[in-house]
Design a protein around this motif. Structure first.
Motif: not given
Length: 215
Positions: A18-27
């Protein structure tokens, strides 16, 4: 934006999902950086979950799920596409969150080029709409398996806004999961942001016709 420490991932898999929703993943790569805002995920709870890769124990394929939380578990689906998962729960308690869809918020031009190399892309909405597309946009494959997401200066990093308002989310059955693990009553373990256009379309698992189903 802050980079969550490993202890943040060590929580119960549904809380992490649930807390991953809205998080940003950068590669980050020599080609450039691409960042995806996560809009849809699925939770997989290891030995208690018949839909999980870890349901029957540890293998060479799923070994990262048994490692420390906060790492990326990457697998190849049907020999065709790569799927990205975030390892959760304490070390040795295999659980992971599949990143199903997102919105490209940085590096959209590079993401578009990567998508065009492997197929057709017709809109920015579709860039990372689905787990395979998300992996392509970020330029990630099996070489990223085991990557540490907790290092701020790493090649792959997850960051989130701790001060942001709690997003409105919905839940439902996981996509394409067959058998008991696909039961929507027992496993409504897909989470997504409501009113978000990049969320992927729901598709149930393929079920072979039986004599009862046959015309």
């Amino acid at each position: 934006m802050t980079v969550p420490a490993r202890v943040w991932y060590s929580r119960e898999v549904h809380a992490v999902a649930r807390d991953l929703l809205g998080a940003h993943l950068t590669a980050r790569s020599d080609e450039g950086d691409v960042t995806v805002r996560i809009t849809e995920v699925e939770a997989y709870a290891g030995p208690e979950d018949p839909g999980s890769h870890a349901f029957r124990g540890r293998t060479s394929r799923n070994a990262v799920m048994f490692a420390e939380p906060g790492r990326l578990y990457v697998y190849r689906h049907l020999g065709l596409h790569h799927c990205l998962n975030v390892v959760a729960q304490p070390t040795g308690s295999p659980a992971a969150v599949l990143l199903r869809a997102g919105e490209v918020v940085e590096g959209a031009e590079l993401a578009w080029q990567r998508r065009e190399r492997v197929g057709v892309v017709d809109s920015h909405r579709q860039l990372a709409r689905g787990p395979a597309r998300l992996a392509v946009c970020l330029g990630l494959d099996l070489r990223a398996n085991g990557a540490d997401l907790t290092e701020a200066g790493g090649a792959i990093v997850l960051h989130r806004d701790h001060d942001a308002m709690q997003p409105t989310l919905a839940t439902g059955p996981r996509v394409g999961v067959s058998g008991h693990g696909g039961d929507p009553q027992h496993f409504p373990w897909r989470y997504w942001l409501t009113d978000e256009r990049t969320v992927s379309a729901y598709r149930p698992a393929y079920r072979r016709p039986t004599s009862v189903d046959a015309p």
